[in-house]
Design an enzyme around this catalytic site. Structure first.
Site, PDB file in Angstrom:
ATOM      1  CG  HIS A 131      61.843 -33.239  11.175  1.00 28.37           C
ATOM      2  ND1 HIS A 131      61.199 -32.347   9.712  1.00 28.37           N
ATOM      3  CD2 HIS A 131      60.597 -34.251  11.311  1.00 28.37           C
ATOM      4  CE1 HIS A 131      60.202 -32.914   9.363  1.00 28.37           C
ATOM      5  NE2 HIS A 131      59.759 -34.166   9.989  1.00 28.37           N
ATOM      6  CG  ASP A 207      61.412 -29.758  16.287  1.00 23.77           C
ATOM      7  OD1 ASP A 207      59.906 -29.955  17.170  1.00 23.77           O
ATOM      8  OD2 ASP A 207      61.663 -30.276  15.051  1.00 23.77           O
ATOM      9  CD  GLN A 210      58.505 -36.821  17.271  1.00 26.33           C
ATOM     10  OE1 GLN A 210      57.963 -37.905  17.948  1.00 26.33           O
ATOM     11  NE2 GLN A 210      57.650 -36.940  16.212  1.00 26.33           N
ATOM     12  CE  LYS A 233      55.690 -34.028  14.294  1.00 26.26           C
ATOM     13  NZ  LYS A 233      54.716 -35.550  13.608  1.00 26.26           N
ATOM     14  CB  CYS A 373      61.539 -35.721   7.642  1.00 24.89           C
ATOM     15  SG  CYS A 373      59.410 -35.777   6.756  1.00 24.89           S
TER      16      CYS A 373
END
Length: 418
Positions: A131, A207, A210, A233, A373
Protein backbone atom coordinates in the site's frame (compact mmCIF):
# COMPACT_ATOMS: atom_id res chain seq x y z
CA UNK A 1 -28.83 -16.96 5.18
CA UNK A 2 -26.03 -19.27 6.29
CA UNK A 3 -24.74 -18.24 9.69
CA UNK A 4 -21.56 -16.20 9.95
CA UNK A 5 -19.33 -16.25 13.05
CA UNK A 6 -20.20 -12.59 13.67
CA UNK A 7 -24.01 -12.64 14.05
CA UNK A 8 -25.68 -10.51 11.40
CA UNK A 9 -28.01 -9.01 13.97
CA UNK A 10 -25.03 -7.45 15.74
CA UNK A 11 -24.52 -5.09 12.78
CA UNK A 12 -27.45 -2.69 12.34
CA UNK A 13 -26.26 -1.38 8.98
CA UNK A 14 -26.39 -4.82 7.35
CA UNK A 15 -30.18 -4.89 7.62
CA UNK A 16 -30.70 -1.88 5.37
CA UNK A 17 -31.53 -1.78 1.67
CA UNK A 18 -29.74 0.30 -0.97
CA UNK A 19 -30.47 1.58 -4.47
CA UNK A 20 -34.15 1.08 -4.00
CA UNK A 21 -35.04 -2.21 -2.37
CA UNK A 22 -31.84 -4.22 -2.87
CA UNK A 23 -30.56 -5.87 0.31
CA UNK A 24 -27.09 -4.59 1.11
CA UNK A 25 -24.32 -7.08 0.30
CA UNK A 26 -21.28 -5.45 1.87
CA UNK A 27 -18.02 -6.69 0.32
CA UNK A 28 -15.75 -3.75 1.08
CA UNK A 29 -14.34 -4.67 4.48
CA UNK A 30 -10.79 -4.32 3.15
CA UNK A 31 -11.47 -0.59 2.86
CA UNK A 32 -13.51 -0.18 6.04
CA UNK A 33 -15.42 -2.73 8.08
CA UNK A 34 -18.87 -2.39 9.59
CA UNK A 35 -19.29 -2.05 13.35
CA UNK A 36 -21.27 -4.19 15.76
CA UNK A 37 -23.71 -2.68 18.20
CA UNK A 38 -21.27 -3.32 21.05
CA UNK A 39 -18.75 -0.97 19.49
CA UNK A 40 -21.35 1.67 18.66
CA UNK A 41 -22.61 1.52 22.23
CA UNK A 42 -19.11 1.78 23.71
CA UNK A 43 -18.32 4.90 21.70
CA UNK A 44 -21.67 6.49 22.55
CA UNK A 45 -21.28 5.72 26.25
CA UNK A 46 -17.91 7.47 26.31
CA UNK A 47 -19.39 10.56 24.68
CA UNK A 48 -22.63 10.62 26.66
CA UNK A 49 -21.63 9.32 30.10
CA UNK A 50 -17.85 9.44 30.61
CA UNK A 51 -16.44 12.30 28.55
CA UNK A 52 -13.47 13.78 30.36
CA UNK A 53 -9.82 14.70 29.83
CA UNK A 54 -7.67 11.59 30.08
CA UNK A 55 -4.90 11.77 32.69
CA UNK A 56 -5.57 15.47 33.23
CA UNK A 57 -8.19 15.79 35.92
CA UNK A 58 -9.04 14.76 39.48
CA UNK A 59 -12.81 14.67 38.98
CA UNK A 60 -14.91 11.54 38.42
CA UNK A 61 -15.43 11.95 34.67
CA UNK A 62 -11.69 12.33 34.08
CA UNK A 63 -11.08 9.28 36.26
CA UNK A 64 -13.65 7.19 34.35
CA UNK A 65 -12.26 8.26 30.98
CA UNK A 66 -8.71 7.49 32.06
CA UNK A 67 -9.69 4.01 33.25
CA UNK A 68 -11.53 3.25 29.99
CA UNK A 69 -8.57 4.57 28.00
CA UNK A 70 -6.15 2.28 29.83
CA UNK A 71 -8.44 -0.73 29.56
CA UNK A 72 -8.70 -0.24 25.78
CA UNK A 73 -4.91 -0.36 25.49
CA UNK A 74 -4.88 -3.59 27.48
CA UNK A 75 -7.57 -5.14 25.27
CA UNK A 76 -5.84 -4.25 22.02
CA UNK A 77 -2.44 -5.36 23.31
CA UNK A 78 -3.85 -8.71 24.42
CA UNK A 79 -5.55 -9.16 21.05
CA UNK A 80 -2.20 -9.00 19.20
CA UNK A 81 -0.15 -10.80 21.87
CA UNK A 82 1.97 -7.96 23.26
CA UNK A 83 2.29 -5.84 26.42
CA UNK A 84 0.14 -2.70 26.86
CA UNK A 85 3.27 -0.56 27.06
CA UNK A 86 4.16 -1.66 23.54
CA UNK A 87 0.98 -0.20 22.00
CA UNK A 88 1.05 3.42 20.82
CA UNK A 89 -2.22 5.07 19.80
CA UNK A 90 -2.25 6.67 16.36
CA UNK A 91 -4.87 7.72 13.84
CA UNK A 92 -4.32 4.50 11.89
CA UNK A 93 -1.79 2.47 9.93
CA UNK A 94 -0.62 5.42 7.86
CA UNK A 95 0.28 7.51 10.88
CA UNK A 96 1.86 4.50 12.60
CA UNK A 97 4.27 3.92 9.72
CA UNK A 98 5.00 7.63 9.39
CA UNK A 99 5.73 7.73 13.12
CA UNK A 100 8.48 5.14 12.74
CA UNK A 101 9.88 6.73 9.58
CA UNK A 102 10.01 10.25 11.02
CA UNK A 103 11.38 9.10 14.36
CA UNK A 104 14.17 7.30 12.49
CA UNK A 105 14.72 10.50 10.52
CA UNK A 106 15.12 12.41 13.78
CA UNK A 107 17.54 9.79 15.04
CA UNK A 108 19.49 10.03 11.79
CA UNK A 109 19.82 13.78 12.34
CA UNK A 110 21.67 13.05 15.57
CA UNK A 111 18.74 12.97 18.02
CA UNK A 112 18.74 9.23 18.63
CA UNK A 113 21.02 6.23 19.09
CA UNK A 114 23.17 4.77 16.34
CA UNK A 115 20.92 1.73 15.90
CA UNK A 116 18.28 3.97 14.29
CA UNK A 117 20.55 6.14 12.15
CA UNK A 118 20.62 5.74 8.40
CA UNK A 119 22.31 7.72 5.65
CA UNK A 120 24.10 7.45 2.31
CA UNK A 121 25.07 3.87 1.55
CA UNK A 122 22.27 2.44 3.67
CA UNK A 123 19.21 0.70 2.21
CA UNK A 124 15.51 0.55 3.07
CA UNK A 125 13.71 -2.46 1.58
CA UNK A 126 9.98 -2.64 0.84
CA UNK A 127 8.02 -4.85 -1.58
CA UNK A 128 6.14 -4.19 -4.81
CA UNK A 129 2.96 -5.36 -3.07
CA UNK A 130 2.78 -2.47 -0.62
CA UNK A 131 0.00 0.00 0.00
CA UNK A 132 1.26 3.52 -0.66
CA UNK A 133 1.36 4.14 3.10
CA UNK A 134 4.19 1.61 3.32
CA UNK A 135 6.10 2.96 0.32
CA UNK A 136 5.88 6.74 0.35
CA UNK A 137 7.06 7.32 3.97
CA UNK A 138 10.17 5.26 3.21
CA UNK A 139 10.78 7.09 -0.08
CA UNK A 140 10.62 10.32 1.89
CA UNK A 141 12.95 8.97 4.58
CA UNK A 142 15.47 8.07 1.89
CA UNK A 143 15.20 11.57 0.39
CA UNK A 144 15.84 13.13 3.79
CA UNK A 145 18.76 10.90 4.72
CA UNK A 146 20.42 9.93 1.44
CA UNK A 147 19.60 6.25 1.89
CA UNK A 148 18.46 4.10 -1.04
CA UNK A 149 15.08 2.39 -1.46
CA UNK A 150 15.02 -1.15 -2.88
CA UNK A 151 12.24 -3.73 -3.04
CA UNK A 152 11.35 -7.38 -3.10
CA UNK A 153 9.58 -8.30 -6.32
CA UNK A 154 6.54 -10.46 -6.99
CA UNK A 155 5.68 -13.71 -8.71
CA UNK A 156 3.26 -13.67 -11.63
CA UNK A 157 0.28 -14.24 -9.31
CA UNK A 158 1.27 -11.46 -6.90
CA UNK A 159 3.03 -13.31 -4.11
CA UNK A 160 6.33 -11.99 -2.75
CA UNK A 161 9.10 -13.67 -4.72
CA UNK A 162 11.52 -15.24 -2.27
CA UNK A 163 14.07 -15.46 -5.06
CA UNK A 164 14.53 -11.71 -4.65
CA UNK A 165 15.37 -11.91 -0.93
CA UNK A 166 19.02 -11.23 -1.78
CA UNK A 167 18.09 -7.55 -2.04
CA UNK A 168 18.28 -7.67 1.77
CA UNK A 169 22.01 -7.47 2.43
CA UNK A 170 24.59 -5.99 4.77
CA UNK A 171 23.61 -2.45 3.72
CA UNK A 172 19.94 -2.93 4.69
CA UNK A 173 18.79 -1.03 7.78
CA UNK A 174 14.99 -1.36 7.51
CA UNK A 175 12.68 -3.94 5.92
CA UNK A 176 9.05 -2.79 5.71
CA UNK A 177 6.46 -5.15 4.28
CA UNK A 178 2.79 -6.00 4.27
CA UNK A 179 1.40 -8.99 6.13
CA UNK A 180 -1.40 -9.34 3.56
CA UNK A 181 -1.65 -7.55 0.22
CA UNK A 182 -4.75 -5.40 -0.03
CA UNK A 183 -4.93 -6.23 -3.75
CA UNK A 184 -3.84 -9.84 -4.26
CA UNK A 185 -4.90 -11.07 -0.81
CA UNK A 186 -1.63 -13.00 -0.62
CA UNK A 187 -0.22 -13.64 2.86
CA UNK A 188 3.45 -12.71 2.99
CA UNK A 189 6.14 -15.20 4.03
CA UNK A 190 6.82 -13.33 7.26
CA UNK A 191 9.21 -15.87 8.78
CA UNK A 192 11.49 -15.89 5.75
CA UNK A 193 11.57 -12.10 5.43
CA UNK A 194 12.16 -11.55 9.15
CA UNK A 195 14.96 -14.14 9.13
CA UNK A 196 16.67 -12.38 6.23
CA UNK A 197 16.38 -9.03 8.02
CA UNK A 198 17.62 -10.46 11.32
CA UNK A 199 20.64 -11.98 9.58
CA UNK A 200 21.89 -8.50 8.62
CA UNK A 201 20.66 -6.64 11.72
CA UNK A 202 17.86 -4.75 9.96
CA UNK A 203 14.72 -3.50 11.67
CA UNK A 204 11.39 -4.94 10.50
CA UNK A 205 8.16 -2.96 10.12
CA UNK A 206 4.97 -4.90 9.37
CA UNK A 207 1.81 -3.42 7.84
CA UNK A 208 -0.77 -5.65 9.53
CA UNK A 209 -3.97 -3.75 8.80
CA UNK A 210 -5.21 -6.44 6.38
CA UNK A 211 -4.29 -9.36 8.64
CA UNK A 212 -5.29 -8.41 12.20
CA UNK A 213 -9.06 -8.43 11.42
CA UNK A 214 -9.03 -11.73 9.53
CA UNK A 215 -6.71 -14.24 11.21
CA UNK A 216 -5.00 -14.89 14.54
CA UNK A 217 -2.05 -12.48 14.77
CA UNK A 218 0.58 -12.45 17.50
CA UNK A 219 3.33 -9.91 16.89
CA UNK A 220 5.60 -11.51 19.44
CA UNK A 221 5.42 -14.83 17.62
CA UNK A 222 5.99 -13.12 14.26
CA UNK A 223 9.16 -11.59 15.76
CA UNK A 224 8.72 -8.22 14.04
CA UNK A 225 10.12 -5.02 15.55
CA UNK A 226 7.21 -2.75 14.67
CA UNK A 227 3.70 -3.38 13.35
CA UNK A 228 0.85 -1.09 12.33
CA UNK A 229 -2.90 -1.69 12.18
CA UNK A 230 -6.14 0.29 12.04
CA UNK A 231 -9.35 0.31 14.07
CA UNK A 232 -11.75 0.84 11.19
CA UNK A 233 -10.62 -2.35 9.43
CA UNK A 234 -11.23 -4.47 12.54
CA UNK A 235 -14.87 -3.53 13.27
CA UNK A 236 -13.84 -0.40 15.14
CA UNK A 237 -14.20 3.36 14.60
CA UNK A 238 -12.38 5.44 12.02
CA UNK A 239 -9.61 7.81 13.03
CA UNK A 240 -7.84 5.44 15.39
CA UNK A 241 -5.17 2.79 15.07
CA UNK A 242 -2.11 1.48 16.81
CA UNK A 243 1.61 1.02 16.42
CA UNK A 244 3.24 -1.96 18.11
CA UNK A 245 6.90 -1.55 18.94
CA UNK A 246 9.22 -3.80 20.89
CA UNK A 247 9.65 -2.14 24.27
CA UNK A 248 13.43 -1.82 24.05
CA UNK A 249 13.06 -0.11 20.66
CA UNK A 250 10.35 2.27 21.81
CA UNK A 251 12.50 3.14 24.83
CA UNK A 252 15.34 4.20 22.52
CA UNK A 253 13.32 5.78 19.69
CA UNK A 254 13.14 9.59 19.72
CA UNK A 255 9.73 11.30 19.48
CA UNK A 256 8.46 12.74 16.21
CA UNK A 257 5.60 14.98 17.40
CA UNK A 258 5.93 17.42 20.23
CA UNK A 259 3.55 19.15 22.65
CA UNK A 260 1.37 18.23 25.56
CA UNK A 261 1.11 14.83 27.24
CA UNK A 262 4.41 13.49 25.86
CA UNK A 263 6.79 15.39 28.11
CA UNK A 264 8.50 14.69 31.41
CA UNK A 265 9.85 18.15 32.25
CA UNK A 266 9.77 21.44 30.36
CA UNK A 267 11.85 24.50 31.18
CA UNK A 268 12.53 27.53 28.99
CA UNK A 269 15.92 26.05 28.20
CA UNK A 270 15.16 22.37 27.46
CA UNK A 271 12.63 19.53 27.55
CA UNK A 272 12.83 15.91 28.58
CA UNK A 273 10.31 13.37 27.33
CA UNK A 274 8.02 10.79 28.89
CA UNK A 275 8.56 7.07 28.65
CA UNK A 276 6.76 5.17 25.87
CA UNK A 277 4.03 4.92 24.87
CA UNK A 278 3.17 8.44 26.12
CA UNK A 279 6.28 9.83 24.39
CA UNK A 280 4.61 9.17 21.03
CA UNK A 281 1.11 10.35 21.94
CA UNK A 282 1.37 14.12 21.82
CA UNK A 283 -1.82 16.11 22.23
CA UNK A 284 -5.38 15.06 22.94
CA UNK A 285 -6.17 11.52 21.87
CA UNK A 286 -9.48 10.36 20.30
CA UNK A 287 -10.59 8.74 23.53
CA UNK A 288 -14.04 7.53 22.47
CA UNK A 289 -12.61 6.00 19.29
CA UNK A 290 -9.83 4.31 21.26
CA UNK A 291 -12.41 2.81 23.60
CA UNK A 292 -14.34 1.65 20.52
CA UNK A 293 -11.23 -0.02 19.12
CA UNK A 294 -10.72 -1.79 22.42
CA UNK A 295 -14.32 -3.01 22.32
CA UNK A 296 -13.85 -4.21 18.73
CA UNK A 297 -10.78 -6.21 19.79
CA UNK A 298 -12.78 -7.83 22.58
CA UNK A 299 -15.69 -8.57 20.23
CA UNK A 300 -13.40 -10.34 17.75
CA UNK A 301 -11.63 -12.20 20.55
CA UNK A 302 -14.96 -13.36 21.97
CA UNK A 303 -15.91 -14.85 18.59
CA UNK A 304 -12.47 -16.39 18.12
CA UNK A 305 -10.08 -15.46 15.35
CA UNK A 306 -9.65 -19.13 14.42
CA UNK A 307 -13.38 -19.33 13.67
CA UNK A 308 -13.31 -16.11 11.68
CA UNK A 309 -10.29 -17.23 9.65
CA UNK A 310 -11.86 -20.61 8.86
CA UNK A 311 -15.17 -19.03 7.84
CA UNK A 312 -13.52 -16.45 5.61
CA UNK A 313 -11.29 -19.13 4.06
CA UNK A 314 -14.39 -21.06 2.94
CA UNK A 315 -15.93 -17.95 1.41
CA UNK A 316 -12.62 -16.97 -0.20
CA UNK A 317 -12.35 -20.34 -1.93
CA UNK A 318 -15.90 -19.98 -3.23
CA UNK A 319 -15.25 -16.43 -4.43
CA UNK A 320 -11.90 -17.15 -6.10
CA UNK A 321 -13.26 -20.22 -7.88
CA UNK A 322 -16.40 -18.38 -8.99
CA UNK A 323 -14.57 -15.32 -10.33
CA UNK A 324 -12.35 -17.51 -12.50
CA UNK A 325 -15.35 -19.20 -14.10
CA UNK A 326 -16.86 -15.97 -15.42
CA UNK A 327 -15.89 -15.25 -19.05
CA UNK A 328 -13.88 -12.07 -19.54
CA UNK A 329 -12.99 -11.71 -15.84
CA UNK A 330 -9.36 -12.02 -14.76
CA UNK A 331 -8.40 -12.73 -11.16
CA UNK A 332 -5.57 -10.53 -9.85
CA UNK A 333 -3.86 -12.64 -7.24
CA UNK A 334 -3.28 -16.27 -6.36
CA UNK A 335 -5.78 -18.84 -7.60
CA UNK A 336 -4.41 -21.15 -4.90
CA UNK A 337 -6.32 -20.17 -1.78
CA UNK A 338 -3.68 -21.47 0.63
CA UNK A 339 -1.92 -18.55 2.33
CA UNK A 340 -4.51 -16.17 0.97
CA UNK A 341 -7.27 -14.00 2.40
CA UNK A 342 -10.61 -12.76 1.13
CA UNK A 343 -9.39 -9.62 -0.62
CA UNK A 344 -10.26 -10.62 -4.18
CA UNK A 345 -9.35 -8.14 -6.92
CA UNK A 346 -10.20 -8.69 -10.57
CA UNK A 347 -10.20 -7.06 -14.00
CA UNK A 348 -13.25 -7.17 -16.25
CA UNK A 349 -12.18 -7.07 -19.89
CA UNK A 350 -13.58 -4.07 -21.72
CA UNK A 351 -15.25 -2.46 -18.70
CA UNK A 352 -13.71 0.25 -16.52
CA UNK A 353 -13.59 -0.71 -12.81
CA UNK A 354 -15.75 2.30 -11.92
CA UNK A 355 -18.45 1.04 -14.29
CA UNK A 356 -18.14 -2.44 -12.81
CA UNK A 357 -18.57 -1.02 -9.32
CA UNK A 358 -21.57 1.08 -10.28
CA UNK A 359 -23.28 -1.87 -11.94
CA UNK A 360 -22.72 -4.08 -8.88
CA UNK A 361 -23.90 -1.26 -6.63
CA UNK A 362 -27.12 -1.00 -8.61
CA UNK A 363 -27.81 -4.58 -7.45
CA UNK A 364 -26.90 -3.84 -3.83
CA UNK A 365 -23.35 -5.23 -3.93
CA UNK A 366 -20.78 -2.85 -2.40
CA UNK A 367 -17.19 -3.30 -3.62
CA UNK A 368 -14.07 -1.15 -3.96
CA UNK A 369 -12.87 0.27 -7.29
CA UNK A 370 -9.66 2.04 -8.30
CA UNK A 371 -6.01 1.34 -7.61
CA UNK A 372 -6.67 0.77 -3.89
CA UNK A 373 -3.69 3.01 -2.98
CA UNK A 374 -1.41 0.33 -4.44
CA UNK A 375 -0.35 1.42 -7.91
CA UNK A 376 2.90 -0.59 -8.19
CA UNK A 377 1.21 -3.99 -7.79
CA UNK A 378 -1.44 -2.99 -10.32
CA UNK A 379 1.31 -2.17 -12.80
CA UNK A 380 2.78 -5.57 -12.02
CA UNK A 381 -0.50 -7.11 -13.17
CA UNK A 382 -0.54 -4.90 -16.27
CA UNK A 383 -3.56 -2.79 -15.25
CA UNK A 384 -3.99 0.64 -13.70
CA UNK A 385 -7.02 -0.17 -11.57
CA UNK A 386 -9.27 -3.04 -10.54
CA UNK A 387 -12.45 -3.97 -8.75
CA UNK A 388 -12.07 -5.64 -5.35
CA UNK A 389 -14.51 -7.62 -3.25
CA UNK A 390 -13.29 -8.14 0.30
CA UNK A 391 -14.78 -10.24 3.05
CA UNK A 392 -15.56 -9.67 6.70
CA UNK A 393 -16.65 -12.00 9.50
CA UNK A 394 -20.32 -11.11 8.90
CA UNK A 395 -20.47 -12.21 5.24
CA UNK A 396 -22.31 -15.35 4.18
CA UNK A 397 -22.26 -18.00 1.48
CA UNK A 398 -25.48 -16.54 0.10
CA UNK A 399 -23.88 -13.11 -0.25
CA UNK A 400 -20.94 -14.53 -2.18
CA UNK A 401 -23.46 -16.18 -4.49
CA UNK A 402 -25.27 -12.85 -5.03
CA UNK A 403 -21.94 -11.19 -5.83
CA UNK A 404 -20.89 -13.85 -8.34
CA UNK A 405 -24.27 -13.73 -10.05
CA UNK A 406 -24.08 -9.94 -10.29
CA UNK A 407 -20.50 -10.05 -11.60
CA UNK A 408 -21.51 -12.51 -14.31
CA UNK A 409 -23.98 -9.90 -15.55
CA UNK A 410 -21.46 -7.08 -16.01
CA UNK A 411 -20.19 -7.81 -19.51
CA UNK A 412 -23.64 -8.74 -20.90
CA UNK A 413 -25.00 -5.48 -19.49
CA UNK A 414 -22.37 -3.55 -21.43
CA UNK A 415 -23.12 -5.71 -24.50
CA UNK A 416 -19.72 -7.41 -24.48
CA UNK A 417 -21.22 -10.91 -24.27
CA UNK A 418 -24.08 -12.57 -26.13
Amino acid sequence: MQLSPAPRGDFPILSRTVRGESPLVYLDSGATSQRPQRVLDAVRAMDVEHNGAVKRGAHQLAEEATIAYGEARERVASFVGVDPGEIVWTSGTTQSINLVAYAISNASAGRGPERFRIGPGDVVVVTRAEHHSNIVPWQELCLRTGATLKWLDLTDDGRIDLNTLDVIDAHTKIVAFTHVSNVSGAISPVAEIVAAARAVGALTVLDACQSVPHMPVNFRDLDVDFAAFSGHKMLGPTGVGALYGRRDLLDALPPYQFGGSMIELVTMEETTYADPPARFEAGTQPVAQIVGMGEAASYLADIGMDKIAAHEARLTAMMVEGVQKIPGVRLLGPADTAERTGAVAFHVEGVHPHDVGQYLDSLGVAVRVGHHCAQPIHRHFGVFASTRASLGPYNTVEEVGVFLSALAGVRPYFRLED
